[in-house]
Design an enzyme around this catalytic site. Sequence first.
Site, PDB file in Angstrom:
ATOM      1  N   ASN A 132     -11.908  -2.088  -1.544  1.00 42.48           N
ATOM      2  CA  ASN A 132     -11.180  -2.418  -0.313  1.00 42.48           C
ATOM      3  C   ASN A 132     -12.060  -2.115   0.885  1.00 42.48           C
ATOM      4  OD1 ASN A 132      -8.728  -2.857   1.481  1.00 42.48           O
ATOM      5  ND2 ASN A 132      -9.308  -0.757   2.030  1.00 42.48           N
ATOM      6  N   GLU A 133     -12.259  -3.094   1.710  1.00 38.77           N
ATOM      7  CA  GLU A 133     -13.016  -2.907   2.956  1.00 38.77           C
ATOM      8  C   GLU A 133     -14.313  -2.147   2.704  1.00 38.77           C
ATOM      9  OE1 GLU A 133     -10.431  -1.307   6.001  1.00 38.77           O
ATOM     10  OE2 GLU A 133      -9.356  -3.205   6.209  1.00 38.77           O
ATOM     11  N   CYS A 160      -6.856   1.526   2.174  1.00 35.95           N
ATOM     12  CA  CYS A 160      -7.643   2.764   2.243  1.00 35.95           C
ATOM     13  C   CYS A 160      -7.219   3.746   1.158  1.00 35.95           C
ATOM     14  CB  CYS A 160      -7.501   3.405   3.613  1.00 35.95           C
ATOM     15  SG  CYS A 160      -8.162   2.399   4.931  1.00 35.95           S
ATOM     16  N   GLU A 220       0.853  -1.185   0.000  1.00 35.99           N
ATOM     17  CA  GLU A 220       0.000   0.000   0.000  1.00 35.99           C
ATOM     18  C   GLU A 220       0.888   1.234   0.000  1.00 35.99           C
ATOM     19  OE1 GLU A 220      -3.028   0.459   3.063  1.00 35.99           O
ATOM     20  OE2 GLU A 220      -3.843   2.128   1.898  1.00 35.99           O
TER      21      GLU A 220
HETATM   22  O1  AHR Z   1      -3.056  -1.802   6.221  1.00 39.09           O
HETATM   23  C1  AHR Z   1      -3.431  -0.547   6.644  1.00 39.09           C
HETATM   24  C2  AHR Z   1      -4.904  -0.255   6.413  1.00 39.09           C
HETATM   25  O2  AHR Z   1      -5.701  -1.125   7.149  1.00 39.09           O
HETATM   26  C3  AHR Z   1      -5.390  -0.444   5.004  1.00 39.09           C
HETATM   27  O3  AHR Z   1      -5.260   0.703   4.275  1.00 39.09           O
HETATM   28  C4  AHR Z   1      -6.841  -0.770   5.161  1.00 39.09           C
HETATM   29  O4  AHR Z   1      -7.291  -1.590   4.131  1.00 39.09           O
HETATM   30  C5  AHR Z   1      -6.941  -1.331   6.540  1.00 39.09           C
HETATM   31  O5  AHR Z   1      -7.914  -0.721   7.283  1.00 39.09           O
END
Ligand code: AHR
Length: 806
Positions: free
Chosen positions: A371-372, A254, A59
Amino acid sequence: MRTDRTLKLGLGAAVTLAAALCGGAEKQAPASGGVNRITVNVALPGVKVSPYLWGIFFEDINLSADGGIVPERVRNRSFEDGGKTEPWSAVADPAVGVELALDSDKPASAKNPHSLKVALSGAGGGRGGVANPGYYGMSLVKGERYRVSLLARAAAPFTGPLTVTLEGADGRVCAKGEIEGLTEAWATCPLTLTAAETDPAARLVITAAAPGTFWLDMVSVMPEKTWKGHGLRPDLCEMLAALRPAFMRFPGGCWVEGNTMAEAYRWKQTLGDLSERRTQYNLWQYHATHTLGYHEYLQLSEDLGAEPLFCINVGMSHKENVPMDQMAEYVQDALDAVEYANGPATSTWGALRAKAGHPAPFNLKFLEIGNENGGPAYHERYALFHDALKARYPEIRLIANDWHGLPTNRPLDIVDEHYYSTPEFFMRNAGKYDRYDRNGYKVFVGEYAVTRNTGTGSLRGALGEAAFMTGLERNADVVAMAAYAPLFVNVNHRKWNPNLINFDSSKAYGTPSYYVQKLFSEHAGATVLPAEVTSALTAGESLAGFVGVGTWSTQAEFKDIVVTGDGTTLFASDFSKDAKGWRLPKEGEWKTADGALRQLSDANGTCAVIGDKRWKNYTLTLKARKLGGQEGFLILFGLQNDAQKSWWNIGGWGNKRHAIEAGGIECPSVNGSIETGRWYDIKVELKDASVRCYLDGTLVHDVSAPALQALYASAALSKAGDEVIVKAVNVSAQPQAVRLQLNGVTGVQRAARVWTLTSADPMDENSISELTKVVPVETSLNIAGPSVEHTLPGNSLTVLRLNVSK
Ligand code: AHR
């Protein structure tokens, strides 16, 4: 950003989740008579270890791309960092005047509208200009060559020359070049400089020795040597390669979502010439240049021998969603992303890939949709992506998010689950996947890490993950893929903690978790072998950390807050003037009055905290009075971070019940309520893994974190079928003698290879000053036959490779 899955479930559900996920007991029964055994049945090989099991998750967080794996030394090189000139600063000899300003006249390109105007005045022949310190210091290595390039123009009659120097922290010139003949038109000015000195904290200085005005843009200092010649920092790439990742998920997280859709990650804006790429705010608190763009992520995956796994925005950000009637563009982005990666060089997007230097397809196999993201808004958007992608690219494996309920409106290939919690959470959940449906979707544990009670990445945290990973390996028929998160942190910009690989401008180290990942990946094996573990028990999670007070839909006041431990007063509140030292949240209305701290809003779960993470075995006493609202008090203890909701909930659930809500503790709630206007005496005693809570002198709860298995293990057969690989984790402080029994083998070669990861203290970490304090050590073990006794050190992961004949 979600630091703890239990937090997202809200009050009351956290305890249920912990209980529901508690596991591993049926495979890992307590030992009778203190005998530890690991029995591996070599004659009964199980499922294949998933070829994609151990991967990485990259990330753009913590300056992991710019300021990290991208070795560009100059920060804010295109002057597009949100209207700021920083970290550029003026350099001026005494008689020289320097004015710096962002300028948008004559932009170098429409996508790069700003440049830096440098106006030099004053006589005297001294130098004036600008300097850039890079990302917390530029690393220079003696003898290495650096390519300096910049766009420059000048206001006539000034034509230069500009002197370009790389200067050490003490001002020594480590390399020098000159640019002459500036005109009013932008011109590219390349230079190659060789560093005469090594310095991890150098800076770039661009000056002139005569008055005049000039403009700079796209200023770059790149080392000539990059990993595989593809523009990335070699030491960090080597550390990734050493993990032998089977896949790489990118670019977030995120970061993919953004706070708003304007901040969301859109891969098409990350292609082409660097000056044409979008610079944008990254919610991890910096500006991203997309030098590591979609193409470069694909290239890095290929260079690592890892399958690329692209996570695409699904039309949802943290705060807003794209209306359903405007989703076509986002779905098209997904189709085009696949075409960019896999299409022929004659296709629209494949042609751009070829133009960027990669005519052959990248062979993308995995695409994650969001994502999430969760809830009905996700489900309807997931269906759009699913249908379009399955129709056009049925071979691509789609990954759905598991966040507040899975999409049920479409069949699921793979589902991404995320876990962040304490070491003990991961230990308790080592058996989680033993109970999963064998005929359903495959699981991608796309993000997991011990984030609490682990410092900046301790051995204890790594062992929690290792215990959990034995369960991932054992259940390879369900768990197809897994990745620790996050991967990287520039130690000067730690916006998430902990992270697998830590670095500054010139050094890098792996946390103990890094070595756990490496050992599991290097010794993955090909076929799972049944391993029965009989283990001693060890104490549950010790409660440690600071304290706080809070409310839920309630107004209340608190006073006389005292923390004592070991015969001394660790803290005593004084609200006579203010709440000095307390960390007050944005939510809620906190103020001091009449010697008390008051919370006067209706906010839910608003908490004020104070103290030290290292506090343990203490007694917290205070007085609390309800002023109005729906419930009672939240009394926080054992906190490792300000966001942690670890509390005694007094008068919760609509002012009907009291219960402790803290990770690892199962606490039955009891009837109880809080009266308005009356002062209550509250006491919380922490002793190792136990908590006692008193209300007005009456003991209400006396609970302990449950005991844990000391040992966790998995076993696998090597590809050639001639080696049994055993991974054994001892999370107790004591060495554990274990009888390792291999059933179904006729012989075992005498010398077994053994790797042990341990340290003197479970909280030991690696650091920039001690890069390799906690690393695995390789030894060998003499084996007499298929049954051997071996002592696993306290707080250790051990990998044994035994050569067998069947
Ligand atoms: O890994 C850090 C964060 O944790 C990522 O951006 C997110 O997907 C999760 O909440």
